[in-house]
Design a protein around this motif. Structure first.
Motif, mmCIF file in Angstrom:
data_model
loop_
_atom_site.group_PDB
_atom_site.id
_atom_site.type_symbol
_atom_site.label_atom_id
_atom_site.label_comp_id
_atom_site.label_asym_id
_atom_site.label_seq_id
_atom_site.Cartn_x
_atom_site.Cartn_y
_atom_site.Cartn_z
ATOM 1 N N GLU A 166 0.797 -1.222 0.000
ATOM 2 C CA GLU A 166 0.000 0.000 0.000
ATOM 3 C C GLU A 166 0.828 1.271 0.000
ATOM 4 N N ALA A 167 2.151 1.158 0.151
ATOM 5 C CA ALA A 167 2.988 2.358 0.245
ATOM 6 C C ALA A 167 2.845 3.248 -0.979
ATOM 7 N N ALA A 168 2.754 2.660 -2.167
ATOM 8 C CA ALA A 168 2.656 3.462 -3.389
ATOM 9 C C ALA A 168 1.339 4.225 -3.450
ATOM 10 N N ALA A 169 0.237 3.549 -3.126
ATOM 11 C CA ALA A 169 -1.069 4.221 -3.152
ATOM 12 C C ALA A 169 -1.123 5.346 -2.129
ATOM 13 N N TYR A 170 -0.578 5.089 -0.954
ATOM 14 C CA TYR A 170 -0.546 6.133 0.072
ATOM 15 C C TYR A 170 0.396 7.260 -0.346
ATOM 16 N N GLY A 171 1.546 6.902 -0.878
ATOM 17 C CA GLY A 171 2.503 7.914 -1.292
ATOM 18 C C GLY A 171 1.976 8.820 -2.377
ATOM 19 N N ALA A 172 1.158 8.295 -3.273
ATOM 20 C CA ALA A 172 0.597 9.106 -4.352
ATOM 21 C C ALA A 172 -0.285 10.225 -3.836
ATOM 22 N N ARG A 173 -0.768 10.078 -2.607
ATOM 23 C CA ARG A 173 -1.610 11.103 -1.987
ATOM 24 C C ARG A 173 -0.852 11.910 -0.930
ATOM 25 N N GLY A 174 0.451 11.753 -0.890
ATOM 26 C CA GLY A 174 1.228 12.471 0.109
ATOM 27 C C GLY A 174 1.091 11.897 1.496
ATOM 28 N N LEU A 175 0.858 10.591 1.577
ATOM 29 C CA LEU A 175 0.625 9.896 2.840
ATOM 30 C C LEU A 175 1.676 8.819 3.048
ATOM 31 N N ARG A 176 1.689 8.277 4.248
ATOM 32 C CA ARG A 176 2.603 7.182 4.564
ATOM 33 C C ARG A 176 1.839 6.063 5.272
ATOM 34 N N ILE A 177 2.396 4.851 5.191
ATOM 35 C CA ILE A 177 1.831 3.706 5.905
ATOM 36 C C ILE A 177 2.985 2.836 6.381
ATOM 37 N N CYS A 178 2.930 2.438 7.644
ATOM 38 C CA CYS A 178 3.982 1.639 8.269
ATOM 39 C C CYS A 178 3.336 0.629 9.204
ATOM 40 N N SER A 179 4.144 -0.276 9.697
ATOM 41 C CA SER A 179 3.677 -1.148 10.766
ATOM 42 C C SER A 179 4.739 -1.254 11.846
ATOM 43 N N ILE A 180 4.293 -1.630 13.027
ATOM 44 C CA ILE A 180 5.155 -1.862 14.183
ATOM 45 C C ILE A 180 5.013 -3.322 14.570
ATOM 46 N N ALA A 181 6.153 -3.988 14.767
ATOM 47 C CA ALA A 181 6.152 -5.387 15.201
ATOM 48 C C ALA A 181 6.524 -5.451 16.681
ATOM 49 N N PRO A 182 5.547 -5.502 17.565
ATOM 50 C CA PRO A 182 5.889 -5.604 18.978
ATOM 51 C C PRO A 182 6.504 -6.958 19.306
ATOM 52 N N GLY A 183 7.397 -6.935 20.270
ATOM 53 C CA GLY A 183 7.877 -8.170 20.858
ATOM 54 C C GLY A 183 6.942 -8.563 21.984
ATOM 55 N N PHE A 184 7.506 -8.909 23.115
ATOM 56 C CA PHE A 184 6.698 -9.354 24.255
ATOM 57 C C PHE A 184 6.340 -8.141 25.106
ATOM 58 N N ILE A 185 5.099 -7.704 24.985
ATOM 59 C CA ILE A 185 4.621 -6.488 25.636
ATOM 60 C C ILE A 185 3.696 -6.882 26.782
#
Length: 263
Positions: free
Chosen positions: A179-198
């Motif tokens: 989805e990074a390209a679709a978001y980037g085309a609108r001046g947006l960003r998308i990321c994820s966070i991988a938690p460990g043991f919380i």
């Protein structure tokens, strides 16, 4: 008008500190959770401190949920989505876990894309477990599913809730890349966070059921469990101007355990 931040799983161990951080910024909040009672109690606490809070209780996997969320947002501009809602292995069967953790997330990301203001960001929650998927056939099945080539192979590999969870979180990591390209085309960003043991109620329930998990916690280089606010702080950063060149990637916040395991 300050743009809104949506937090899903807002009454949970990662959602609460996330909402508190954005409330401290003065951002209007739209908080979502499956538990209406817990959600409203938390929202009342934030409102008592002066926060502007709207709520939407519901099951994120319901077909109508994305449109219900958009209706609740109204005409407000959207600054960020922090999507912490999901199911762990002790909470459901593997196909239900896939539906909530991946397919509902995919629908949500697509539905909200047109609503973000420029510079906005979507932050999803993956898991360190997604990195532990090393079987080439399983990795290929996830890649094909995220590419829209069907999910029969992923479902075939989801032989138990733990595997369903791992597959679903690997798919979330792949989704942000897609989805990074679709978001980037609108001046947006998308990321994820991988938690460990919380140290959250969900994680504590998993620890009671999994000896392997307890052993891995003992191997974590940080020497302790993480805290929900240590995920929230990274989400806050990712939605800030300081992270303006960060997109399409997954960020482990795991106390070093993946590095120790060689990933």
């Amino acid at each position: 008008m300050s743009a809104t931040v949506i937090v899903t799983g807002a009454a949970g161990g990662m959602g609460i500190p996330t909402a508190k951080r954005f409330a401290a910024q003065g951002r209007p909040l739209l908080l979502c959770d499956v538990s209406a009672e817990k959600l409203e109690a938390f929202a009342a606490e934030l409102r008592a401190d002066g926060a502007q809070v709207a709520t939407l209780a519901g099951d994120i996997s319901a077909p109508s949920f994305p449109q219900d969320l958009i209706a609740a947002l109204g005409d407000a501009p959207l600054h960020a989505l922090v999507h912490t809602a999901g199911l762990s292995p002790t909470m459901a069967d593997p196909l239900r876990i896939l539906e909530v953790n991946y397919f509902a997330t995919e629908r949500l990301v697509a539905a909200l894309l047109p609503r973000f203001e420029e510079g906005g960001c979507a932050v999803l929650i993956s898991s360190m477990s997604g990195y532990l998927l090393t079987d080439p056939a399983m990795v290929a099945a996830v890649r094909d599913m995220v590419a829209g080539k069907g999910h029969a192979d992923v479902e075939r590999f989801a032989v138990n809730p733990g595997m369903g969870y791992t597959l679903s979180k690997r798919a979330v990591i792949a989704l942000v890349g897609r989805e990074a390209a679709a978001y980037g085309a609108r001046g947006l960003r998308i990321c994820s966070i991988a938690p460990g043991f919380i140290d959250t109620p969900m994680s504590r329930a998993e620890q009671q059921e999994s000896e392997q998990m307890r052993q891995m916690i003992g191997m974590t280089p940080a020497g302790r469990l993480g805290h929900g606010d240590e995920i929230a702080s990274v989400a806050e950063f990712l939605c800030s101007p300081g992270a303006s060149y960060v997109s399409g990637c997954d960020i482990p916040v795991d106390g070093g355990i993946l590095g120790r395991l060689g990933f």
